[in-house]
Design an enzyme around this catalytic site. Structure first.
Site, mmCIF file in Angstrom:
data_model
loop_
_atom_site.group_PDB
_atom_site.id
_atom_site.type_symbol
_atom_site.label_atom_id
_atom_site.label_comp_id
_atom_site.label_asym_id
_atom_site.label_seq_id
_atom_site.Cartn_x
_atom_site.Cartn_y
_atom_site.Cartn_z
ATOM 1 N N TRP A 174 -6.190 -4.328 0.435
ATOM 2 C CA TRP A 174 -7.293 -3.938 -0.202
ATOM 3 C C TRP A 174 -7.033 -3.083 -1.438
ATOM 4 O O TRP A 174 -7.753 -3.033 -2.178
ATOM 5 C CB TRP A 174 -8.351 -3.043 0.770
ATOM 6 C CG TRP A 174 -7.485 -1.893 1.545
ATOM 7 C CD1 TRP A 174 -6.944 -1.976 2.808
ATOM 8 C CD2 TRP A 174 -7.179 -0.414 1.040
ATOM 9 N NE1 TRP A 174 -6.621 -0.614 3.204
ATOM 10 C CE2 TRP A 174 -6.569 0.005 1.959
ATOM 11 C CE3 TRP A 174 -7.076 -0.061 -0.286
ATOM 12 C CZ2 TRP A 174 -6.214 1.205 1.816
ATOM 13 C CZ3 TRP A 174 -6.530 1.258 -0.632
ATOM 14 C CH2 TRP A 174 -6.157 1.949 0.554
ATOM 15 N N PRO A 199 -8.297 -12.537 2.855
ATOM 16 C CA PRO A 199 -8.266 -10.795 2.089
ATOM 17 C C PRO A 199 -8.818 -9.907 3.132
ATOM 18 O O PRO A 199 -9.355 -10.289 4.124
ATOM 19 C CB PRO A 199 -9.357 -11.355 0.960
ATOM 20 C CG PRO A 199 -10.188 -12.503 1.595
ATOM 21 C CD PRO A 199 -9.320 -13.167 2.583
ATOM 22 N N ASP A 200 -8.543 -8.597 2.821
ATOM 23 C CA ASP A 200 -9.287 -7.537 3.368
ATOM 24 C C ASP A 200 -10.966 -7.660 3.508
ATOM 25 O O ASP A 200 -11.342 -7.987 2.236
ATOM 26 C CB ASP A 200 -8.865 -6.327 2.610
ATOM 27 C CG ASP A 200 -9.284 -5.049 3.721
ATOM 28 O OD1 ASP A 200 -10.505 -4.627 3.815
ATOM 29 O OD2 ASP A 200 -8.433 -4.563 4.698
ATOM 30 N N GLY A 249 1.164 -5.066 3.329
ATOM 31 C CA GLY A 249 0.486 -4.001 4.091
ATOM 32 C C GLY A 249 1.295 -3.064 4.656
ATOM 33 O O GLY A 249 2.394 -2.726 4.294
ATOM 34 N N SER A 250 0.839 -2.422 5.538
ATOM 35 C CA SER A 250 1.750 -1.353 6.448
ATOM 36 C C SER A 250 2.965 -1.738 7.211
ATOM 37 O O SER A 250 2.625 -2.985 7.467
ATOM 38 C CB SER A 250 0.792 -0.522 7.333
ATOM 39 O OG SER A 250 0.598 -1.295 8.553
ATOM 40 N N GLU A 271 5.976 -7.231 2.093
ATOM 41 C CA GLU A 271 6.071 -6.063 1.447
ATOM 42 C C GLU A 271 5.330 -4.811 1.912
ATOM 43 O O GLU A 271 4.002 -5.062 2.184
ATOM 44 C CB GLU A 271 5.606 -6.445 -0.107
ATOM 45 C CG GLU A 271 6.093 -5.182 -1.027
ATOM 46 C CD GLU A 271 4.784 -4.686 -2.101
ATOM 47 O OE1 GLU A 271 3.797 -4.181 -1.547
ATOM 48 O OE2 GLU A 271 5.228 -4.696 -3.124
ATOM 49 N N LEU A 272 5.949 -4.003 2.556
ATOM 50 C CA LEU A 272 5.308 -3.135 3.344
ATOM 51 C C LEU A 272 5.311 -1.641 2.742
ATOM 52 O O LEU A 272 5.144 -1.428 1.504
ATOM 53 C CB LEU A 272 6.361 -2.897 4.585
ATOM 54 C CG LEU A 272 6.533 -4.439 5.131
ATOM 55 C CD1 LEU A 272 7.280 -4.110 6.615
ATOM 56 C CD2 LEU A 272 5.138 -5.036 5.577
#
Length: 536
Positions: A174, A199-200, A249-250, A271-272
């Site tokens: 997001w 998507p978010d 994201g996380s 990619e975190l």
């Protein structure tokens, strides 16, 4: 007779370009069971962050809808992959112009869902044309077949080909919902794949608009599908049916995605999170460092994977640096606002829920003895998700903000005495996404950069220089991710490398009736000869 007073809800302040008809047209692009269907899920209320007002209903996809999206994309992908690369690239030539022409509408839609400033929204809209432009220049070189030498010169050859994987799942966050959703999808499409994008929910409108523009540019019908829903509901189906997964994201969710991809024996790029450090050496020019630090820390209200959360300043300039940073943050807070123009220089967080997380980190630090030099407060007078730019000192390892990713406009500042101490402190984290070094001496800064554990390292900049360099890969090390975007690898990851070997004459087969020890002597002599003559 008693009556109940009904208070009117918040009223959206949308730009004139964003009409109910536009929103309805974009949400219709989601692959989901029709709202009047017996199995349809309740729609998601899309909120304008600045006011908290509902601006539309986003259909929610069921697992069955995800399967339907894959079926449509796979059918279209077979045709798309058969197109010559030149024909595929022509679609993106047209898309580049459409994206540049529609940057203001893109910025509107980004701001509705994110609440970021106009400047950040426009700059985000430019990321996708930059990625397209890069691959328009390089895709022919990167994807073309390459003739390699075979094991025996003259008699054998080997050709390396790059073929599309099939249909790629792109799971976008997001915080940069347009740039990441589209910039991760574009190279997958250029390579000949189909895409199913999730998507978010909070920020889906801008991504949907980007998909619509790519379709207008000439993508085949059905190739680029969009599904919407919460990760636990549709994520497993999304990953189980993909040929490759791109996730941003996380770190916690990235582990789940990576495990699922591994079980399916498909590749993934993740990619975190990050806990990104900045080192300010004693010779650094504070007139340049302070604006760079302000942007590196507070851009997008601190909601950037590569933004700075820890600053280590040499003790000789620490107090002066801190004084200037606090003043700059104070000035920045004075520009906070909710508007679709360029007046505010500091925007909103993405939601009240995320604000609560950021505030909890600050409150925890304050309660355990940290000093809040500026900020540290929510601003409901401006909007439901605004939080002040915040500078902390005296942060200790037992505080959440010391080690966990806050992902908000909060930074802690620490003094250091020598380079090795600064390097040790900067590397003292499980993350390794981005780092920053500031010095007038580029050689010295480069030596320090060579010892930092991060996928991107910026000298005399926070994070923009490395990320905006589309010719170089961007990714993380340690717990900050696997794989990368941008550069040649950002395109090749969406392909399978195929090796076609040709033997023009049967020189590798065992000779009938010849003793194996003689074959071995000939083989070893041949290896020595080829090494001496550099044939192989």
């Amino acid at each position: 007779m008693s009556t109940t007073e009904t208070r009117p809800g918040p009223v959206a302040t949308l730009p004139a370009r964003i009409t109910p008809e536009l929103i309805a047209g974009l949400t219709a692009l989601v692959t989901a069971t029709p709202a009047d269907g017996a199995d349809a899920l309740p729609a998601y209320d899309m909120i304008e962050v600045y006011t908290g007002a509902t601006v539309g209903q986003l259909p929610q996809s069921r697992p069955e809808d995800v399967l339907a999206a894959y079926e449509k994309s796979r059918a279209a992908q077979r045709e798309w992959a058969s197109w010559p690369l030149k024909r595929r690239l022509a679609v993106f030539e047209r898309a580049h112009e459409l994206l540049v022409r529609e940057c203001e509408t893109v910025a509107d839609l980004i701001q509705i869902g994110c609440g970021k400033t106009r400047r950040m929204a426009v700059e985000e809209s430019c990321d996708v044309p930059m990625v397209i432009s890069h691959y328009l220049k390089t895709a022919r070189r990167v994807l073309r077949s390459t003739r390699r030498g075979g094991p025996v010169p003259l008699f054998t050859t080997s050709t390396e080909e790059h073929r599309p994987k099939g249909v790629v799942a792109v799971i976008a966050p997001w915080n940069f919902p347009f740039a990441i959703a589209l910039s991760d999808s574009v190279p997958a499409l250029i390579a000949g794949n189909g895409v199913v994008l999730k998507p978010d929910n909070k920020t889906a409108l801008c991504a949907l608009f980007g998909v619509e523009l790519l379709r207008k540019a000439g993508l085949p019908e059905g190739l680029f599908q969009v599904v919407c829903g919460e990760g636990p509901d549709i994520g497993p189906t999304l990953i189980d049916n993909a040929d490759f997964v791109m996730f941003t994201g996380s770190t916690a969710t990235g582990r789940v995605v990576g495990e699922s991809a591994g079980r399916n024996l498909i590749g993934c790029s993740l990619e975190l999170g990050g806990k990104n450090p900045m080192i300010v050496l004693p010779d650094a020019n504070l007139d340049e460092v302070i604006p760079g630090a302000v942007f590196g820390v507070f851009a997008n209200s601190g909601q950037a994977c590569m933004h700075i959360e820890r600053i280590y300043v040499h003790e000789s300039i620490h107090d002066e640096f801190l004084r200037r940073l606090v003043r700059a943050a104070t000035d920045l807070n004075a520009t906070m606002g909710a508007a679709y123009d360029y007046t505010p220089e500091f925007g909103s967080l993405v939601s009240p829920h995320h604000l609560a997380r950021v505030a909890a980190h600050v409150d925890d630090a304050r309660d355990k003895g940290a000093t809040v030099l500026v900020g540290g407060q929510a601003r409901p007078d401006i909007g439901p998700a605004f939080y002040e730019a915040t500078v902390l000192t005296d942060v200790t390892p037992d505080m959440a903000h010391a080690t966990l990713e806050t992902f908000g406009p909060v930074v802690s500042v620490y003094p250091f005495t020598d380079e090795q101490e600064a390097i040790r402190l900067a590397n003292d984290t499980e993350y390794g996404l981005n780092a920053s070094v500031w010095s007038r001496d580029l050689s010295r800064a480069g030596r320090i950069a060579g010892q930092l554990q991060a996928g991107s390292i910026n000298i005399n900049d926070g994070f923009v220089t490395s990320y905006a360099s589309k010719g170089s890969p961007s990714g993380g090390v340690k717990q900050s991710g696997v794989g990368s975007r941008h550069g040649d690898s950002g395109l090749l990851k969406y392909t399978d490398s195929i090796n076609i070997g040709v033997q023009k004459r049967q020189v590798l087969a065992a000779r009938s009736g010849q003793p194996y020890d003689r074959q071995l002597r000939i083989t070893l002599a041949t290896l020595r000869f080829m090494r001496r003559t550099r044939l192989r």
